[in-house]
Design an enzyme around this catalytic site. Structure first.
Site, PDB file in Angstrom:
ATOM      1  N   CYS A 128      -1.291  -3.686 -23.772  1.00 12.63           N
ATOM      2  CA  CYS A 128      -0.426  -4.709 -24.380  1.00 12.63           C
ATOM      3  C   CYS A 128       0.041  -5.774 -23.391  1.00 12.63           C
ATOM      4  O   CYS A 128       0.435  -5.472 -22.284  1.00 12.63           O
ATOM      5  CB  CYS A 128       0.817  -4.099 -25.008  1.00 12.63           C
ATOM      6  SG  CYS A 128       0.528  -3.048 -26.392  1.00 12.63           S
ATOM      7  N   ARG A 141      -5.945  -6.025 -18.982  1.00 11.44           N
ATOM      8  CA  ARG A 141      -5.102  -4.845 -19.176  1.00 11.44           C
ATOM      9  C   ARG A 141      -5.639  -3.939 -20.280  1.00 11.44           C
ATOM     10  O   ARG A 141      -5.201  -2.797 -20.416  1.00 11.44           O
ATOM     11  CB  ARG A 141      -3.688  -5.274 -19.531  1.00 11.44           C
ATOM     12  CG  ARG A 141      -3.021  -6.058 -18.421  1.00 11.44           C
ATOM     13  CD  ARG A 141      -1.707  -6.612 -18.868  1.00 11.44           C
ATOM     14  NE  ARG A 141      -0.707  -5.577 -19.003  1.00 11.44           N
ATOM     15  CZ  ARG A 141       0.191  -5.283 -18.076  1.00 11.44           C
ATOM     16  NH1 ARG A 141       0.211  -5.940 -16.948  1.00 11.44           N
ATOM     17  NH2 ARG A 141       1.077  -4.333 -18.264  1.00 11.44           N
ATOM     18  N   TRP A 170      -2.556  -3.113 -27.831  1.00  5.98           N
ATOM     19  CA  TRP A 170      -3.335  -1.901 -27.602  1.00  5.98           C
ATOM     20  C   TRP A 170      -2.752  -0.872 -28.556  1.00  5.98           C
ATOM     21  O   TRP A 170      -1.604  -0.465 -28.403  1.00  5.98           O
ATOM     22  CB  TRP A 170      -3.158  -1.464 -26.144  1.00  5.98           C
ATOM     23  CG  TRP A 170      -4.180  -0.515 -25.621  1.00  5.98           C
ATOM     24  CD1 TRP A 170      -5.448  -0.804 -25.224  1.00  5.98           C
ATOM     25  CD2 TRP A 170      -4.005   0.886 -25.379  1.00  5.98           C
ATOM     26  NE1 TRP A 170      -6.072   0.324 -24.752  1.00  5.98           N
ATOM     27  CE2 TRP A 170      -5.219   1.375 -24.830  1.00  5.98           C
ATOM     28  CE3 TRP A 170      -2.956   1.780 -25.557  1.00  5.98           C
ATOM     29  CZ2 TRP A 170      -5.405   2.707 -24.478  1.00  5.98           C
ATOM     30  CZ3 TRP A 170      -3.137   3.099 -25.202  1.00  5.98           C
ATOM     31  CH2 TRP A 170      -4.351   3.553 -24.673  1.00  5.98           C
ATOM     32  N   ASN A 180       5.899  -4.770 -26.334  1.00  7.27           N
ATOM     33  CA  ASN A 180       5.140  -3.754 -25.586  1.00  7.27           C
ATOM     34  C   ASN A 180       6.012  -2.511 -25.536  1.00  7.27           C
ATOM     35  O   ASN A 180       7.230  -2.626 -25.388  1.00  7.27           O
ATOM     36  CB  ASN A 180       4.887  -4.198 -24.146  1.00  7.27           C
ATOM     37  CG  ASN A 180       3.883  -5.316 -24.053  1.00  7.27           C
ATOM     38  OD1 ASN A 180       3.294  -5.709 -25.052  1.00  7.27           O
ATOM     39  ND2 ASN A 180       3.692  -5.836 -22.858  1.00  7.27           N
ATOM     40  N   GLY A 181       5.391  -1.337 -25.592  1.00  5.66           N
ATOM     41  CA  GLY A 181       6.175  -0.100 -25.532  1.00  5.66           C
ATOM     42  C   GLY A 181       6.078   0.645 -26.849  1.00  5.66           C
ATOM     43  O   GLY A 181       5.265   0.299 -27.718  1.00  5.66           O
ATOM     44  N   GLU A 195     -12.357  11.711  -7.281  1.00  9.13           N
ATOM     45  CA  GLU A 195     -12.237  10.286  -7.568  1.00  9.13           C
ATOM     46  C   GLU A 195     -13.604   9.694  -7.954  1.00  9.13           C
ATOM     47  O   GLU A 195     -13.704   8.896  -8.888  1.00  9.13           O
ATOM     48  CB  GLU A 195     -11.636   9.567  -6.342  1.00  9.13           C
ATOM     49  CG  GLU A 195     -11.599   8.054  -6.414  1.00  9.13           C
ATOM     50  CD  GLU A 195     -10.884   7.483  -7.638  1.00  9.13           C
ATOM     51  OE1 GLU A 195     -10.197   8.209  -8.346  1.00  9.13           O
ATOM     52  OE2 GLU A 195     -11.066   6.271  -7.897  1.00  9.13           O
ATOM     53  N   LYS A 209     -14.565   7.823 -11.387  1.00 11.38           N
ATOM     54  CA  LYS A 209     -15.160   6.471 -11.408  1.00 11.38           C
ATOM     55  C   LYS A 209     -16.380   6.455 -12.301  1.00 11.38           C
ATOM     56  O   LYS A 209     -16.538   5.586 -13.142  1.00 11.38           O
ATOM     57  CB  LYS A 209     -15.595   6.052 -10.016  1.00 11.38           C
ATOM     58  CG  LYS A 209     -14.795   5.302  -9.039  1.00 11.38           C
ATOM     59  CD  LYS A 209     -13.792   4.298  -9.392  1.00 11.38           C
ATOM     60  CE  LYS A 209     -12.713   4.734 -10.311  1.00 11.38           C
ATOM     61  NZ  LYS A 209     -11.351   4.528  -9.902  1.00 11.38           N
ATOM     62  N   GLU A 253     -15.489   7.009 -16.151  1.00 10.68           N
ATOM     63  CA  GLU A 253     -14.744   5.977 -16.879  1.00 10.68           C
ATOM     64  C   GLU A 253     -15.542   4.692 -17.056  1.00 10.68           C
ATOM     65  O   GLU A 253     -15.362   3.985 -18.032  1.00 10.68           O
ATOM     66  CB  GLU A 253     -13.370   5.718 -16.261  1.00 10.68           C
ATOM     67  CG  GLU A 253     -13.377   5.159 -14.877  1.00 10.68           C
ATOM     68  CD  GLU A 253     -11.966   5.003 -14.298  1.00 10.68           C
ATOM     69  OE1 GLU A 253     -10.997   4.945 -15.051  1.00 10.68           O
ATOM     70  OE2 GLU A 253     -11.864   4.922 -13.066  1.00 10.68           O
ATOM     71  N   HIS A 265     -18.116  30.587  -8.486  1.00 15.63           N
ATOM     72  CA  HIS A 265     -17.142  31.235  -9.372  1.00 15.63           C
ATOM     73  C   HIS A 265     -17.246  30.709 -10.801  1.00 15.63           C
ATOM     74  O   HIS A 265     -16.333  30.897 -11.592  1.00 15.63           O
ATOM     75  CB  HIS A 265     -15.725  31.041  -8.815  1.00 15.63           C
ATOM     76  CG  HIS A 265     -15.545  31.643  -7.460  1.00 15.63           C
ATOM     77  ND1 HIS A 265     -15.603  32.997  -7.239  1.00 15.63           N
ATOM     78  CD2 HIS A 265     -15.371  31.068  -6.238  1.00 15.63           C
ATOM     79  CE1 HIS A 265     -15.444  33.239  -5.946  1.00 15.63           C
ATOM     80  NE2 HIS A 265     -15.314  32.078  -5.312  1.00 15.63           N
ATOM     81  N   LYS A 314      -5.232  -1.068 -18.307  1.00 13.07           N
ATOM     82  CA  LYS A 314      -4.875  -1.145 -16.885  1.00 13.07           C
ATOM     83  C   LYS A 314      -3.521  -0.472 -16.644  1.00 13.07           C
ATOM     84  O   LYS A 314      -3.452   0.667 -16.279  1.00 13.07           O
ATOM     85  CB  LYS A 314      -4.900  -2.611 -16.429  1.00 13.07           C
ATOM     86  CG  LYS A 314      -4.746  -2.793 -14.929  1.00 13.07           C
ATOM     87  CD  LYS A 314      -5.937  -2.309 -14.144  1.00 13.07           C
ATOM     88  CE  LYS A 314      -5.814  -2.507 -12.653  1.00 13.07           C
ATOM     89  NZ  LYS A 314      -6.783  -1.691 -11.917  1.00 13.07           N
TER      90      LYS A 314
HETATM   91  C1  F6R Z   1      -8.779   4.696 -12.841  1.00 13.05           C
HETATM   92  C2  F6R Z   1      -7.448   4.113 -12.838  1.00 13.05           C
HETATM   93  C3  F6R Z   1      -6.346   4.919 -13.426  1.00 13.05           C
HETATM   94  C4  F6R Z   1      -5.014   4.575 -12.738  1.00 13.05           C
HETATM   95  C5  F6R Z   1      -3.860   5.288 -13.431  1.00 13.05           C
HETATM   96  C6  F6R Z   1      -2.548   5.050 -12.727  1.00 13.05           C
HETATM   97  O1  F6R Z   1      -9.720   3.865 -12.232  1.00 13.05           O
HETATM   98  O2  F6R Z   1      -7.258   2.997 -12.407  1.00 13.05           O
HETATM   99  O3  F6R Z   1      -6.605   6.271 -13.346  1.00 13.05           O
HETATM  100  O4  F6R Z   1      -5.075   4.949 -11.396  1.00 13.05           O
HETATM  101  O5  F6R Z   1      -3.771   4.853 -14.754  1.00 13.05           O
HETATM  102  O6  F6R Z   1      -2.274   3.686 -12.603  1.00 13.05           O
HETATM  103  P1  F6R Z   1      -1.354   3.119 -11.467  1.00 13.05           P
HETATM  104  O7  F6R Z   1      -2.009   3.336 -10.164  1.00 13.05           O
HETATM  105  O8  F6R Z   1      -1.160   1.675 -11.803  1.00 13.05           O
HETATM  106  O9  F6R Z   1      -0.059   3.897 -11.567  1.00 13.05           O
END
Ligand code: F6R
Length: 609
Positions: free
Chosen positions: A2, A27, A79, A105-106, A486, A490, A493, A509, A604
């Site tokens: 949003c 976002r 969103w 937003n929220g 991580e 990556k 996603e 295991h 985002k």
């Molecule tokens: C994945 C990604 C998310 C953020 C998570 C936390 O690539 O970017 O997993 O890391 O949503 O976001 P922040 O770091 O903004 O608290």
């Protein structure tokens, strides 16, 4: 997730708002809308003109009529939370008389209860959203002024909001309010902006005021004032945003993800700049607000973050244990806040967040502060909610990250943790020689990152080689394990290929049962004291006809392919080993035709639970 943009001034508002919405596209959203106050005839109230569209901002733009003139307006990218993406559910929402427009937003927690009451009173709802409840509450408020009407409505509401409100009878102003969802005012010359994110403002002004929770503001073309939801005036001092509008541009790359991966050598250089103290083989972190005596008193460190930031926190915890010998661990903030955690006065809590707005992290910080804990922030966005809520901390200086998928912020956050670990270590038992060794290693990082990025073609070829996999395993031990987690996140996603991460030590295991030629493994194999153990794990996979792509400091015989990365100090190796796998995820997704910067279902800043 949003986005809100608003403008009041002399310029034609629709193009400005549409451009602002485009800057918020990163976002993540599923529909968009815009409302403006049309010209008022002499002595008559203004009218509201609105357009909404499911889909992208360009679809909204196509629906905006030629004659859509006005100089005040608000707009939104939604969103979906309450109700599916649709024209009706898109914001803004109007009341029955088309006088009040709200973007929000929220999440309003008691929306169904309020909706039932309003429906019983004869209100007809046009959408399934929680936001529409707010619109009707404002429209029905008995108060005289718009500010008081909004205040009266908000008194009924439980939950989180960042809102902007237009009213046809008060067309000289926009009223905004914040509780848990960011609201930033942009101060211009005889014009004012509002947005949920500075990205929408920086092209026009870099003078901003960030509202606190419980704060409201009235924006007029040549003036603004801030006050609490209770009505008392607050002082708002504008600050200057350090990021330039150009930092939000694609800069010749096809995607933000590629741009942001490519920027990492410079970004790491930035987080190191001005912080290294060669005289004492340590670093200065000015904003920690933790003196040496207090730092020595810390018995444990608990790091809290979500997603990629949580993974950066896991590497951070290892660095702190290794360099400062303080017991440390990382936990998802989203879990921590719900398990009634024991809050220990000798524990230092560290909240880590790229956006500084992630709701679960913010809520964990607020819970900790309420219980009297000391909380530091490791945050990218200056002045964000978590940065302001924390007692101190350090910024990671990665610059704006626009792609939903985090890359350069991850790397810079890990480097920021290395600085914190070194700082704490040198206050405690880390020797001058070891401090110097780590500093030398940190200084080598930018060049080594450039070296890895220079292998992009090779990594692209490897991505093509593995792109047929339906599922992939990522393994690593100790330092390599968070890197594997991580890298697996990556890949999944951005490419939507299923990926799992396991400690290599756990293979036998359970997960070894999955290994077969169709399930390739990415193995993180640093040249450290666990090298032989990692080789043994690869041996086990090969014995089950599994394919292996290793990320290592030397070619691995057991692997089908190896991406060789430059060796740094053992403790700093995790910083470099994830970078080729960012490129690997990127090229896999590109080959599969994915929407790289906006993967499906993701947003985002996750500013709701
Ligand atoms: C994945 C990604 C998310 C953020 C998570 C936390 O690539 O970017 O997993 O890391 O949503 O976001 P922040 O770091 O903004 O608290």
């Amino acid at each position: 997730m949003c986005g809100i943009v608003g403008y009041i001034g002399k310029r034609d508002v629709a193009p400005l708002l549409l451009e602002g919405l485009q800057r918020l596209e990163y976002r993540g959203y599923d529909s968009a809308g815009i409302v403006i106050t049309g010209k008022a005839a002499a002595g008559k109230p203004g009218t509201l003109k609105m357009v909404k569209a499911k889909g992208r901002v360009r679809e909204l733009e196509a629906k905006v009529p030629k004659r859509f003139a006005g100089t005040t307006g608000i707009a939104h990218t939604r969103w979906a939370t309450h109700g599916a993406p649709s024209d009706e559910n898109a914001h803004p929402h109007l009341d029955a008389e088309n006088k009040v427009a709200v973007v929000h937003n929220g999440i309003i927690d008691n929306a169904s209860e309020l909706r039932a009451k309003l429906t019983a009173d004869g209100v007809v709802f046009l959408s399934e959203t929680d936001t529409e409840v707010l619109t009707h509450l404002i429209a029905r408020a008995q108060a005289e002024t718009l500010e008081e009407k909004v205040r009266e409505a908000l008194r009924h509401v439980e939950g989180t909001y960042g809102i902007a409100v237009l009213h046809a009878d008060f067309n000289d102003r926009i009223v905004v309010a914040r509780n848990g969802s960011p609201v930033v005012l942009g101060i211009g010359e005889k014009e004012m902006f509002v947005a949920s994110d500075v990205a929408a403002l920086v092209a026009h002004t870099r003078q901003v005021v960030t509202l606190d929770d419980g704060e409201m503001a009235t924006l007029k073309a040549d003036d603004f004032r801030t006050y609490t939801t209770e009505g008392s005036t607050t002082t708002a001092t504008p600050t200057t945003v350090e990021w330039e509008a150009e930092s939000y541009d694609m800069g010749g790359h096809d995607t933000y993800m590629h741009k942001e991966i490519s920027e990492q050598a410079d970004a790491v250089d930035r987080v190191l700049r001005g912080r290294i103290d060669d005289r004492f083989s340590t670093v200065h972190l000015g904003g920690l607000n933790l003196d040496a005596r207090e730092a020595r008193g810390v018995r444990r460190i608990k790091i809290l973050g979500c997603g990629t930031s949580y993974h950066a926190g896991q590497i951070g915890a290892q660095l702190i244990e290794e360099l400062a010998r303080i017991p440390a661990d990382a936990e998802p903030a989203s879990e921590f806040r719900y398990r009634n955690p024991v809050v220990d006065p000798d524990t230092l809590y560290v909240a880590v967040s790229q956006s500084g707005e992630t709701y679960d992290v913010l809520a964990a910080v607020q819970e900790l502060k309420r219980k009297g804990a000391r909380v530091l922030g490791v945050v990218n966005v200056v002045g964000s909610a978590i940065a302001r809520e924390a007692d101190g901390g350090t910024y990671v200086h990665a610059g704006p990250e626009v792609c939903v998928v985090s890359t350069k912020c991850f790397t810079n956050t890990v480097v920021a943790f290395a600085l914190l670990a070194l700082h704490l270590g040198r206050i405690r038992d880390l020797s001058v020689a070891d401090g110097k060794r780590i500093i030398d290693g940190l200084r080598r990082l930018p060049e080594q990152i450039s070296e890895i990025l220079g292998r992009e073609d090779e990594i692209k070829r490897l991505a093509a080689e593995y792109a047929d996999a339906k599922s992939m395993m990522f393994i690593g031990r100790v330092r390599g394990y968070p890197v594997a987690r991580e890298a697996s996140l990556k890949l999944k996603e951005v490419s939507y290929i299923h990926a799992e991460a396991y400690p290599a030590s756990e293979l036998k295991h359970g997960p070894l049962a999955l290994i077969e030629p169709a399930m390739p493994t990415v193995a993180i194999v640093p040249d450290d004291d666990l090298l032989e153990k990692n080789r043994a794990a690869m041996e086990e996979i090969k014995a089950r006809s599994g394919r292996i792509l290793a990320v290592a400091h030397q070619v691995q015989e057991k692997a089908d392919h190896t991406i060789v990365v430059p060796k740094n100090e053992n403790e700093l190796d995790p910083i470099l080993m994830g970078i080729p796998l960012q490129l690997f995820a990127y090229h896999t997704a590109l080959a599969m035709g994915r929407d790289i910067d906006k993967p499906r279902n993701l947003a985002k800043s996750v500013t709701v639970e």
